[in-house]
Scaffold this motif. Sequence first.
Motif, PDB file in Angstrom:
ATOM      1  N   UNK A  88       1.893   0.352  -3.162  1.00 55.59           N
ATOM      2  CA  UNK A  88       1.241   1.368  -2.458  1.00 55.59           C
ATOM      3  C   UNK A  88       0.461   2.489  -3.307  1.00 55.59           C
ATOM      4  N   UNK A  89      -0.544   2.745  -3.049  1.00 52.18           N
ATOM      5  CA  UNK A  89      -1.355   3.880  -3.754  1.00 52.18           C
ATOM      6  C   UNK A  89      -0.474   5.217  -3.453  1.00 52.18           C
ATOM      7  N   UNK A  90      -0.306   6.030  -4.609  1.00 52.71           N
ATOM      8  CA  UNK A  90       0.265   7.356  -4.371  1.00 52.71           C
ATOM      9  C   UNK A  90      -1.066   8.037  -3.674  1.00 52.71           C
ATOM     10  N   UNK A  91      -0.533   8.719  -2.725  1.00 53.49           N
ATOM     11  CA  UNK A  91      -1.626   9.365  -1.710  1.00 53.49           C
ATOM     12  C   UNK A  91      -1.255  10.740  -1.317  1.00 53.49           C
ATOM     13  N   UNK A  92      -2.354  11.369  -0.899  1.00 52.28           N
ATOM     14  CA  UNK A  92      -2.288  12.821  -0.344  1.00 52.28           C
ATOM     15  C   UNK A  92      -3.109  12.686   1.160  1.00 52.28           C
ATOM     16  N   UNK A  93      -2.713  13.536   1.970  1.00 47.96           N
ATOM     17  CA  UNK A  93      -3.628  13.426   3.233  1.00 47.96           C
ATOM     18  C   UNK A  93      -4.570  14.645   2.803  1.00 47.96           C
ATOM     19  N   UNK A  94      -4.511  15.405   1.737  1.00 44.58           N
ATOM     20  CA  UNK A  94      -5.271  16.501   1.640  1.00 44.58           C
ATOM     21  C   UNK A  94      -6.368  16.288   0.505  1.00 44.58           C
ATOM     22  N   UNK A  95      -6.111  15.618  -0.466  1.00 47.26           N
ATOM     23  CA  UNK A  95      -7.024  15.408  -1.700  1.00 47.26           C
ATOM     24  C   UNK A  95      -6.367  14.059  -2.229  1.00 47.26           C
ATOM     25  N   UNK A  96      -7.257  13.506  -3.113  1.00 44.03           N
ATOM     26  CA  UNK A  96      -7.328  12.271  -3.811  1.00 44.03           C
ATOM     27  C   UNK A  96      -6.200  12.537  -4.911  1.00 44.03           C
ATOM     28  N   UNK A  97      -5.212  11.776  -4.987  1.00 45.92           N
ATOM     29  CA  UNK A  97      -4.330  11.905  -6.096  1.00 45.92           C
ATOM     30  C   UNK A  97      -3.973  10.603  -6.856  1.00 45.92           C
ATOM     31  N   UNK A  98      -4.767   9.682  -6.736  1.00 42.03           N
ATOM     32  CA  UNK A  98      -4.428   8.366  -7.507  1.00 42.03           C
ATOM     33  C   UNK A  98      -5.783   7.863  -8.258  1.00 42.03           C
ATOM     34  N   UNK A  99      -5.467   6.953  -9.235  1.00 41.91           N
ATOM     35  CA  UNK A  99      -6.675   6.252  -9.865  1.00 41.91           C
ATOM     36  C   UNK A  99      -6.983   4.887  -9.164  1.00 41.91           C
ATOM     37  N   UNK A 100      -7.663   4.587  -8.343  1.00 41.34           N
ATOM     38  CA  UNK A 100      -7.881   3.317  -7.669  1.00 41.34           C
ATOM     39  C   UNK A 100      -8.271   2.158  -8.600  1.00 41.34           C
ATOM     40  N   UNK A 101      -8.407   2.580  -9.862  1.00 41.99           N
ATOM     41  CA  UNK A 101      -9.010   1.494 -10.780  1.00 41.99           C
ATOM     42  C   UNK A 101      -7.440   0.726 -11.364  1.00 41.99           C
ATOM     43  N   UNK A 102      -6.389   1.417 -11.193  1.00 43.36           N
ATOM     44  CA  UNK A 102      -5.222   0.845 -11.313  1.00 43.36           C
ATOM     45  C   UNK A 102      -4.912  -0.495 -10.797  1.00 43.36           C
ATOM     46  N   UNK A 103      -4.542  -1.651 -11.415  1.00 45.49           N
ATOM     47  CA  UNK A 103      -4.327  -2.743 -11.010  1.00 45.49           C
ATOM     48  C   UNK A 103      -3.298  -2.929  -9.890  1.00 45.49           C
ATOM     49  N   UNK A 104      -2.176  -2.245 -10.109  1.00 39.06           N
ATOM     50  CA  UNK A 104      -1.283  -2.478  -8.982  1.00 39.06           C
ATOM     51  C   UNK A 104      -1.190  -1.544  -7.764  1.00 39.06           C
ATOM     52  N   UNK A 105      -2.387  -0.671  -7.699  1.00 37.97           N
ATOM     53  CA  UNK A 105      -2.856   0.164  -6.512  1.00 37.97           C
ATOM     54  C   UNK A 105      -3.569  -0.966  -5.342  1.00 37.97           C
ATOM     55  N   UNK A 106      -2.745  -1.406  -4.340  1.00 32.05           N
ATOM     56  CA  UNK A 106      -3.188  -2.572  -3.477  1.00 32.05           C
ATOM     57  C   UNK A 106      -3.310  -1.987  -1.891  1.00 32.05           C
ATOM     58  N   UNK A 107      -2.671  -1.034  -1.596  1.00 30.77           N
ATOM     59  CA  UNK A 107      -2.697  -0.209  -0.369  1.00 30.77           C
ATOM     60  C   UNK A 107      -2.884   0.834  -0.255  1.00 30.77           C
ATOM     61  N   UNK A 108      -3.741   1.681   0.511  1.00 34.57           N
ATOM     62  CA  UNK A 108      -3.825   3.120   0.931  1.00 34.57           C
ATOM     63  C   UNK A 108      -3.951   3.038   2.415  1.00 34.57           C
ATOM     64  N   UNK A 109      -3.212   4.042   2.862  1.00 37.01           N
ATOM     65  CA  UNK A 109      -2.917   4.305   4.198  1.00 37.01           C
ATOM     66  C   UNK A 109      -3.183   6.003   4.492  1.00 37.01           C
ATOM     67  N   UNK A 120     -13.306   5.139  -3.721  1.00 38.65           N
ATOM     68  CA  UNK A 120     -12.658   3.661  -4.008  1.00 38.65           C
ATOM     69  C   UNK A 120     -13.710   2.861  -4.447  1.00 38.65           C
ATOM     70  N   UNK A 121     -13.242   1.486  -5.039  1.00 40.38           N
ATOM     71  CA  UNK A 121     -14.047   0.496  -5.591  1.00 40.38           C
ATOM     72  C   UNK A 121     -14.464  -0.237  -4.269  1.00 40.38           C
ATOM     73  N   UNK A 122     -15.964   0.024  -3.966  1.00 39.19           N
ATOM     74  CA  UNK A 122     -16.335  -0.465  -2.506  1.00 39.19           C
ATOM     75  C   UNK A 122     -16.367  -1.895  -2.412  1.00 39.19           C
ATOM     76  N   UNK A 123     -16.943  -2.527  -3.465  1.00 37.36           N
ATOM     77  CA  UNK A 123     -16.830  -3.891  -3.423  1.00 37.36           C
ATOM     78  C   UNK A 123     -15.320  -4.728  -3.404  1.00 37.36           C
ATOM     79  N   UNK A 124     -14.557  -3.939  -3.954  1.00 38.39           N
ATOM     80  CA  UNK A 124     -12.995  -4.411  -3.884  1.00 38.39           C
ATOM     81  C   UNK A 124     -12.222  -4.096  -2.801  1.00 38.39           C
ATOM     82  N   UNK A 125     -12.779  -3.198  -1.786  1.00 35.40           N
ATOM     83  CA  UNK A 125     -12.039  -2.529  -0.820  1.00 35.40           C
ATOM     84  C   UNK A 125     -12.103  -3.165   0.606  1.00 35.40           C
ATOM     85  N   UNK A 126     -11.252  -3.802   1.367  1.00 31.69           N
ATOM     86  CA  UNK A 126     -11.170  -4.068   2.703  1.00 31.69           C
ATOM     87  C   UNK A 126     -10.829  -2.918   3.623  1.00 31.69           C
TER      88      UNK A 126
END
Length: 504
Positions: A88-109, A120-126
């Motif tokens: 699960x991507x470390x996240x904040x509802x106010x600002x982006x606090x994670x590196x989406x290029x990290x290989x283990x980051x698979x879920x953002x809610x 986000x990496x547009x071509x790699x994001x559903x």
Amino acid sequence: MRVMDPTLSPRLAILLILLGLANASPHEREFGYCEKVVKKWASSAPSLEVKENKHTLRDLLFFLHIPRTGGRTYFHCFLKKLYPSALECPRSYDKLRFDPSKPKCRLLATHDDYSMMSKLPKDKTSVVTILRHPVDRVFSTYEFSVEVAARFLVHPNLTSATRMVGRLRSKNKGFAVSTLDIWPWKYLVPWMREDLFARRDARRHSGSRDIYGSDPYNMEDVVMPLHKYINDPIARDIIHNGVTFQIAGLTNNSYFAESHEVRHCVMLHKELGELVLEVAKRRLDDMLYVGLTEDHRESATMFGDVVGAQVISQLRGSSSGVQTVATNNSEQSSLPDSEPDEEHSQNATLDFEVSMKENNEASKGNMTVGKLMESYESCISTLRKSQSLRRISSLKRVSPANFTKEETLNLQSRRQVGGAVLQEIKSLNNLDLELYEYAKDIFAQQHRRTAQNSAVTEKLENMITSSYGTSQWIRVFLFLPIMLLLIFFFLFVNARRRTSKVKI
């Protein structure tokens, strides 16, 4: 782009933006100027091309959580069952606090709008989302604003409540995301909180004690009436057509620099909303899954079939999906319904810990879609019971302005709202109404597609079992080698006998 001064109150910040728009030069307020602004944004809006492989889950799943659509249930009872915490991507509802290029980051809610895709990496994001009928969503937004704000009434005055919030934020910094940190509640709840305290102070000053009324949406002495709520500048800026603006990426929490200007041009010139609506429709077209709050059962089943099955398959083929260790969850913890009083904070923490425990248990075994749906049914029952108890406890503080979650009683209460108010809600949410109808068509297409896939699978299974049944085929395959050996042995013996006769 977050341009508001954080030291300003949410209400004052929004009013300053609207005031600045009202005081703009005549040229800036002309239709021609606004038309150019909106058309320029719409023509350059990213991700307008629908991808051919949109039905295939990509590396990162972005759950665009539209407020008051039942998304919290999906997050806790589906996504946290599927994804180990380490993914699960470390996240904040106010600002982006994670590196989406990290290989283990698979879920953002998140409640963030579609502009998040620019990070986000547009071509790699559903992307997946859930929509709700706009009128019901406005009712629910009003009800939740009152419910959360009412929790502060345990304090003797607004100053005490505000100080408590500050202390809790300082204490929990980096460990939890509270309701007051989440868009749009960081604007709507403080606004309603101030109103509740003002009305309570007025009642005390007048010496009024007994309050009567049968319409919980029009209790002037206790809480801001619904008809005033929907016409306030804050509601007009955040709530109305909020789904269209969120999916277009144009909320007041947007990463797009031009979002405020585009949104307010649309508010000034209603006809320009069609350009934004078309962008939102195309983005729905490109999503992996679009659910409907009203079709809860069918939406949940479809989520399991469309999203759950692919996540299970994806993680099963990835060693990181199964053999992960728990990471520091300090930035991942989320308490969406947290409040300042101690009793509720403990309940919210308990709910979160139960959810995490269930998630860890589920990730140990071999998850299937069937097991996922069984786990989901159990989870929503527990979650709804907890939410109901918290809701009842909170609304006692604004009695008799009580809203109920019981479907029949809730519909009866809403029917008391005058037709003029309902019509006004529809008019103020004209874009959302049209987008909802479009989402219903997408939902129907998803249903037909999943039904066809199920039919093909069933047909293949029937082809195997049509003549003899599964057990018959299993017996044939088991005994075929034995039968071949017996035939070979029989032929060999006969050949030896014939050779012996010739020699004699």
